[in-house]
Design a protein around this motif. Structure first.
Motif, PDB file in Angstrom:
ATOM      1  N   ILE A 156       0.840  -1.196   0.000  1.00 49.67           N
ATOM      2  CA  ILE A 156       0.000   0.000   0.000  1.00 49.67           C
ATOM      3  C   ILE A 156       0.874   1.245   0.000  1.00 49.67           C
ATOM      4  O   ILE A 156       1.795   1.376   0.810  1.00 49.67           O
ATOM      5  N   HIS A 157       0.575   2.161  -0.913  1.00 49.76           N
ATOM      6  CA  HIS A 157       1.331   3.408  -0.994  1.00 49.76           C
ATOM      7  C   HIS A 157       1.089   4.253   0.252  1.00 49.76           C
ATOM      8  O   HIS A 157      -0.048   4.389   0.716  1.00 49.76           O
ATOM      9  N   VAL A 158       2.162   4.804   0.806  1.00 50.65           N
ATOM     10  CA  VAL A 158       2.045   5.697   1.952  1.00 50.65           C
ATOM     11  C   VAL A 158       1.586   7.068   1.445  1.00 50.65           C
ATOM     12  O   VAL A 158       2.255   7.680   0.613  1.00 50.65           O
ATOM     13  N   THR A 159       0.444   7.518   1.948  1.00 49.45           N
ATOM     14  CA  THR A 159      -0.092   8.816   1.525  1.00 49.45           C
ATOM     15  C   THR A 159       0.636   9.962   2.208  1.00 49.45           C
ATOM     16  O   THR A 159       0.991  10.959   1.570  1.00 49.45           O
ATOM     17  N   SER A 160       0.867   9.833   3.515  1.00 52.81           N
ATOM     18  CA  SER A 160       1.451  10.944   4.260  1.00 52.81           C
ATOM     19  C   SER A 160       2.146  10.433   5.514  1.00 52.81           C
ATOM     20  O   SER A 160       2.035   9.256   5.875  1.00 52.81           O
ATOM     21  N   TRP A 161       2.849  11.359   6.175  1.00 49.21           N
ATOM     22  CA  TRP A 161       3.543  11.057   7.428  1.00 49.21           C
ATOM     23  C   TRP A 161       3.071  12.060   8.465  1.00 49.21           C
ATOM     24  O   TRP A 161       3.138  13.274   8.254  1.00 49.21           O
ATOM     25  N   ARG A 162       2.593  11.558   9.599  1.00 53.79           N
ATOM     26  CA  ARG A 162       1.948  12.382  10.621  1.00 53.79           C
ATOM     27  C   ARG A 162       2.838  12.489  11.860  1.00 53.79           C
ATOM     28  O   ARG A 162       3.199  11.481  12.459  1.00 53.79           O
ATOM     29  N   LEU A 163       3.202  13.727  12.224  1.00 56.31           N
ATOM     30  CA  LEU A 163       4.025  13.991  13.402  1.00 56.31           C
ATOM     31  C   LEU A 163       3.137  14.383  14.575  1.00 56.31           C
ATOM     32  O   LEU A 163       2.332  15.320  14.476  1.00 56.31           O
ATOM     33  N   VAL A 179     -12.705   5.449   1.495  1.00 60.03           N
ATOM     34  CA  VAL A 179     -12.411   6.559   0.587  1.00 60.03           C
ATOM     35  C   VAL A 179     -13.712   7.139   0.046  1.00 60.03           C
ATOM     36  O   VAL A 179     -14.533   6.435  -0.528  1.00 60.03           O
ATOM     37  N   GLU A 180     -13.889   8.449   0.243  1.00 62.30           N
ATOM     38  CA  GLU A 180     -15.088   9.120  -0.254  1.00 62.30           C
ATOM     39  C   GLU A 180     -14.774  10.118  -1.356  1.00 62.30           C
ATOM     40  O   GLU A 180     -15.612  10.373  -2.226  1.00 62.30           O
ATOM     41  N   THR A 181     -13.584  10.697  -1.317  1.00 59.78           N
ATOM     42  CA  THR A 181     -13.188  11.652  -2.347  1.00 59.78           C
ATOM     43  C   THR A 181     -11.756  11.380  -2.776  1.00 59.78           C
ATOM     44  O   THR A 181     -10.950  10.847  -2.003  1.00 59.78           O
ATOM     45  N   THR A 182     -11.438  11.730  -4.006  1.00 58.71           N
ATOM     46  CA  THR A 182     -10.074  11.599  -4.525  1.00 58.71           C
ATOM     47  C   THR A 182      -9.654  12.929  -5.138  1.00 58.71           C
ATOM     48  O   THR A 182     -10.505  13.704  -5.598  1.00 58.71           O
ATOM     49  N   PRO A 183      -8.361  13.242  -5.185  1.00 55.39           N
ATOM     50  CA  PRO A 183      -7.281  12.416  -4.654  1.00 55.39           C
ATOM     51  C   PRO A 183      -7.291  12.380  -3.125  1.00 55.39           C
ATOM     52  O   PRO A 183      -7.842  13.265  -2.483  1.00 55.39           O
ATOM     53  N   ILE A 184      -6.670  11.340  -2.586  1.00 50.10           N
ATOM     54  CA  ILE A 184      -6.564  11.214  -1.131  1.00 50.10           C
ATOM     55  C   ILE A 184      -5.430  12.120  -0.659  1.00 50.10           C
ATOM     56  O   ILE A 184      -4.299  12.008  -1.136  1.00 50.10           O
ATOM     57  N   CYS A 190     -10.008   8.794   5.746  1.00 49.68           N
ATOM     58  CA  CYS A 190      -9.838   7.382   5.390  1.00 49.68           C
ATOM     59  C   CYS A 190      -8.464   6.845   5.772  1.00 49.68           C
ATOM     60  O   CYS A 190      -8.190   5.649   5.614  1.00 49.68           O
ATOM     61  N   LEU A 191      -7.583   7.699   6.285  1.00 56.81           N
ATOM     62  CA  LEU A 191      -6.214   7.282   6.571  1.00 56.81           C
ATOM     63  C   LEU A 191      -6.096   6.615   7.943  1.00 56.81           C
ATOM     64  O   LEU A 191      -6.782   6.986   8.891  1.00 56.81           O
ATOM     65  N   PHE A 192      -5.193   5.634   8.016  1.00 55.31           N
ATOM     66  CA  PHE A 192      -4.889   4.972   9.281  1.00 55.31           C
ATOM     67  C   PHE A 192      -3.383   4.768   9.389  1.00 55.31           C
ATOM     68  O   PHE A 192      -2.684   4.670   8.372  1.00 55.31           O
ATOM     69  N   PRO A 193      -2.829   4.705  10.614  1.00 59.27           N
ATOM     70  CA  PRO A 193      -1.372   4.582  10.792  1.00 59.27           C
ATOM     71  C   PRO A 193      -0.869   3.159  10.557  1.00 59.27           C
ATOM     72  O   PRO A 193      -1.335   2.222  11.204  1.00 59.27           O
ATOM     73  N   ALA A 194       0.096   3.020   9.665  1.00 58.49           N
ATOM     74  CA  ALA A 194       0.637   1.693   9.341  1.00 58.49           C
ATOM     75  C   ALA A 194       1.223   1.019  10.569  1.00 58.49           C
ATOM     76  O   ALA A 194       0.992  -0.173  10.809  1.00 58.49           O
ATOM     77  N   GLN A 195       2.000   1.764  11.354  1.00 52.41           N
ATOM     78  CA  GLN A 195       2.721   1.159  12.473  1.00 52.41           C
ATOM     79  C   GLN A 195       1.800   0.616  13.557  1.00 52.41           C
ATOM     80  O   GLN A 195       2.238  -0.173  14.388  1.00 52.41           O
ATOM     81  N   GLU A 196       0.545   1.029  13.564  1.00 46.74           N
ATOM     82  CA  GLU A 196      -0.384   0.523  14.581  1.00 46.74           C
ATOM     83  C   GLU A 196      -1.277  -0.591  14.042  1.00 46.74           C
ATOM     84  O   GLU A 196      -2.121  -1.111  14.773  1.00 46.74           O
ATOM     85  N   HIS A 197      -1.064  -0.966  12.784  1.00 45.33           N
ATOM     86  CA  HIS A 197      -1.845  -2.058  12.190  1.00 45.33           C
ATOM     87  C   HIS A 197      -1.146  -3.386  12.475  1.00 45.33           C
ATOM     88  O   HIS A 197       0.055  -3.521  12.252  1.00 45.33           O
ATOM     89  N   GLU A 198      -1.880  -4.358  12.947  1.00 43.64           N
ATOM     90  CA  GLU A 198      -1.280  -5.632  13.352  1.00 43.64           C
ATOM     91  C   GLU A 198      -0.619  -6.380  12.203  1.00 43.64           C
ATOM     92  O   GLU A 198       0.245  -7.233  12.428  1.00 43.64           O
ATOM     93  N   ASP A 199      -0.990  -6.082  10.961  1.00 48.78           N
ATOM     94  CA  ASP A 199      -0.427  -6.799   9.817  1.00 48.78           C
ATOM     95  C   ASP A 199       0.756  -6.085   9.177  1.00 48.78           C
ATOM     96  O   ASP A 199       1.356  -6.602   8.230  1.00 48.78           O
TER      97      ASP A 199
END
Length: 229
Positions: A156-163, A179-184, A190-199
């Motif tokens: 999955i492409h990383v959309t952004s980085w959140r500090l 996803v409701e609108t594009t571009p994201i 619709c975004l969620f943090p990769a590092q907190e996803h169990e997979d």
């Protein structure tokens, strides 16, 4: 509370094993996207005498005033100069392809940008979950997710980085079902943090990610070696 060797009391972070004050000084307080294609140079023990390059995502200002480049490395975003993994890489410097120039200190214009912005946007808020910044990914980083030990994978492409206010930086991925609108864009609901996803397992540069997607045998072999380690 752990104690220092000389017996004086000092609070130690259970995860980093560093004094809390030291961790606080290393907390990232501001990011500046790298928009001119500057790269990190690194070497590894498997290829003595050879240098490799990697696109820099951004530059980061820590609370103690130090600045370094940030790169997605294995499963986290790390300061370039902190790379010290014998197998995977040692930091060797930075590279400016426009001027064909290697250098070893962060550019002055980036330091000025970071310090000025940090001063302007300084906050007294102590909520660790407050979002300080969210910058778009401009180097094509992909996250790899697997729920069955790499028998099947999702890139999955990383959309952004959140500090966040406590210095954490999360790679934000889009949940296609939301996803409701594009571009994201950064901060989309619709975004969620990769590092907190169990997979979640690793980050990959877009060139390697696309080779894996297309079944390139060399990329598949390198990926297989990585997961077996």
């Amino acid at each position: 509370m752990d104690k220092t060797p000389d017996g004086e009391g000092n609070v130690i972070d259970l995860f980093t094993r560093k004094p809390v004050e030291e961790n606080e000084n290393e907390r990232i307080i501001r990011l500046a996207p790298e928009l001119d294609g500057l790269e990190m140079l690194y070497s590894n023990d498997a290829n003595p005498g050879k240098l490799f390059s990697m696109k820099i995502l951004c530059w980061a200002l820590k609370k103690d005033g130090t600045v370094d480049a940030m790169v997605p490395w294995l499963n986290k975003l790390v300061p370039a100069q902190d790379l010290n993994d014998p197998l995977n890489g040692h930091w060797e410097g930075y590279y400016d392809s426009f001027h064909d120039h290697a250098f070893f200190e962060p550019p002055e214009y980036k330091i000025t940008e970071l310090e000025t912005a940090a001063s302007y946007f300084e906050t007294k808020e102590d909520d660790p979950n407050m979002i300080l910044q969210e910058i778009g990914d401009n180097i094509g980083t992909h996250a790899i997710l697997t729920e069955d030990n790499f028998h099947t994978i999702m890139l999955i492409h990383v959309t952004s980085w959140r500090l966040y206010n406590d210095g954490r930086i999360h790679a934000m991925l889009a949940d296609e079902k939301k996803v409701e609108t594009t571009p994201i864009l950064p901060k989309d609901d619709c975004l969620f943090p990769a590092q907190e996803h169990e997979d979640f397992r690793y980050f990959f540069h877009h060139i390697i990610a696309n080779k894996i997607k297309h079944g390139d045998p060399d990329a598949i072999e390198a990926f297989t070696q990585l997961i077996e380690e």
